[in-house]
Enzyme design. Structure first.
Site, PDB file in Angstrom:
ATOM      1  N   GLY A  10     -61.767  44.963 -48.773  1.00  0.00           N
ATOM      2  CA  GLY A  10     -61.856  43.640 -49.379  1.00  0.00           C
ATOM      3  C   GLY A  10     -60.887  43.400 -50.520  1.00  0.00           C
ATOM      4  N   GLU A  49     -61.061  38.282 -38.762  1.00  0.00           N
ATOM      5  CA  GLU A  49     -61.690  37.028 -38.346  1.00  0.00           C
ATOM      6  C   GLU A  49     -62.635  36.498 -39.417  1.00  0.00           C
ATOM      7  OE1 GLU A  49     -60.423  39.382 -34.830  1.00  0.00           O
ATOM      8  OE2 GLU A  49     -61.604  39.827 -36.626  1.00  0.00           O
ATOM      9  N   PRO A 106     -54.142  51.703 -44.827  1.00  0.00           N
ATOM     10  CA  PRO A 106     -54.481  51.732 -43.393  1.00  0.00           C
ATOM     11  C   PRO A 106     -55.453  50.606 -43.041  1.00  0.00           C
ATOM     12  CG  PRO A 106     -54.702  53.915 -44.396  1.00  0.00           C
ATOM     13  CD  PRO A 106     -54.542  52.929 -45.516  1.00  0.00           C
ATOM     14  N   ILE A 148     -49.704  35.821 -43.109  1.00  0.00           N
ATOM     15  CA  ILE A 148     -49.885  34.592 -43.875  1.00  0.00           C
ATOM     16  C   ILE A 148     -50.314  34.877 -45.309  1.00  0.00           C
ATOM     17  CG2 ILE A 148     -51.245  32.461 -44.051  1.00  0.00           C
ATOM     18  CD1 ILE A 148     -51.284  32.413 -40.973  1.00  0.00           C
TER      19      ILE A 148
END
Length: 420
Positions: free
Chosen positions: A309, A60, A267, A336
């Protein structure tokens, strides 16, 4: 119903805090910033009007990037307070939004107990609350009331989640009815949210299509590719508990071949890195970790992506991307980002959390659904020996991602009348 919900939260709070401390054994971030989880914050600081965005965790937070960038550009006298529930989400936000300096403040969202939410609102005085994707907290929405309009954006709601929401009766329907705006990803998501009673639901598309690939990620991907050399790379991204064993067993013969491809295994949850490394060792496969690479070449059969990240970098370095959470009935993950980087995408059969976008990517020729781990390996082999097919899938994936851009601008346009 909401009073009972609040009572249960209060009774469960000691157990919740104990669980946080327990999880902190493997993820030290869970033992930091505890006062924030109870609604206590430091000095408010400067920054003008405050816009509040809640992004629960990593996915998110990354999805919120184009929206946050657009809001700060559209409202130069405002700042954003970005709340999370997980330390990995907070770390992701810190990396993504350091560019905004003091105009973006991060904090943990307090637990959904009214007096804690009131403390948060009293401290930050937000003009609007923007919830990302699926975060509907009944007490938060009720406490915001008429003072702070609440919008649910980039909203998605699977049929399974709708059934679960209905089981909570008025608790969820009252929360849905109090939402000032829902900006849904698809018509199907919009229809399900309307069934819960939300009064204003618009379809904007997915903001995730608007994420810009950071140059640093492309640089990291090129660096990693340089360490790998000429070997082909199968990336299994955001895998979940139970999937790695299936993938490793199915890949055993593939990884034993001369000039074998590299299996890049990432993972989804960082607390499982050591567990997955043990699964690789148990099968007698050679392993290297991303965290220990430095400048050494990658010579092992499996590279464990044990970093946070860097998913865009992993996508940039691979030849084929498999999206985890889909071999077992876990709902899948977002494909995406892989499409945006022009990678041929494979996914398992269980994609109910991302059903439409997955179907659209398959229809566009950028993705293929495989039935199980064995078919995953079979399809990988086919694509690795057919350069034209692999390149064509990647081109279709990139074109698919490009066609669906624009949700951020549509969302900001809908939010405009709610902010001032």
């Amino acid at each position: 119903m909401r009073q009972l919900y609040t009572l249960l939260w209060c009774l469960a709070l000691p157990l919740v805090l104990a669980r946080l401390w327990w999880r902190g054994r493997k993820e030290p971030g869970y033992r930091l910033h505890w006062p924030e989880r109870l609604g206590f914050y430091g000095a408010r600081g400067a920054g003008g009007h405050t816009l509040w965005v809640h992004a629960v965790s990593v996915g998110e937070t990354r999805a919120a990037e184009p929206l946050i960038d657009a809001l700060l550009l559209a409202y130069p006298d405002s700042r954003i307070v970005l709340t999370h529930m997980t330390p990995t989400g907070r770390a992701t936000g810190r990396a993504l939004f350091a560019k905004h300096g003091e105009r973006l403040v991060q904090a943990y969202l307090p637990y959904d107990i009214p007096f804690m939410i009131r403390r948060f609102i009293g401290h930050f005085a937000p003009r609007i609350c923007i919830l990302m994707e699926t975060e509907v907290w009944p007490n938060l929405i009720a406490v915001c009331g008429d003072r702070v309009p609440v919008a649910l954006v980039n909203a998605r709601l699977s049929a399974r989640s709708l059934r679960r929401g209905r089981r909570f009766g008025s608790l969820m329907t009252d929360a849905a009815k109090a939402l000032a705006l829902v900006a849904a990803q698809t018509e199907q998501d919009a229809a399900r949210v309307r069934e819960l009673g939300a009064p204003r639901v618009e379809v904007t598309g997915s903001i995730k299509f608007d994420v810009v690939v950071p140059q640093a990620a492309l640089t990291m991907g090129a660096w990693l590719r340089g360490r790998i050399g000429q070997r082909a790379v199968l990336l299994c991204a955001s895998t979940r508990d139970g999937e790695e064993a299936l993938i490793l067993d199915a890949c055993a013969t593939l990884l034993a071949l001369p000039g074998h491809p590299l299996l890049l295994l990432v993972p989804r949850h960082p607390q499982r890195f050591d567990e997955v490394a043990a699964l690789v060792a148990l099968r007698g496969l050679s392993l290297q970790r991303r965290s220990a690479l430095v400048e050494r070449p990658v010579t092992a059969q499996v590279l464990l992506g044990d970093s946070m990240g860097e998913m865009f970098g992993y996508y940039a370095a691979c030849d084929i991307a498999f999206i985890g959470g889909s071999l077992l009935p876990l709902g899948g993950q977002n494909l995406i980002e892989a499409c945006a980087l022009g990678k041929p995408v494979l996914t398992g059969p269980h994609t109910f959390n991302f059903e439409l976008v997955t179907q659209q990517a398959i229809a566009a020729g950028g993705a293929v659904c495989v039935a199980d781990a064995t078919e995953l390996v079979t399809k990988t082999r086919q694509l690795l020996v057919d350069d034209a097919a692999r390149k064509g899938m990647g081109e279709h994936a990139a074109a698919f991602a490009e066609r669906h851009r624009g949700a951020t601008a549509r969302t900001v346009g809908l939010l405009r009348h709610m902010i001032f």
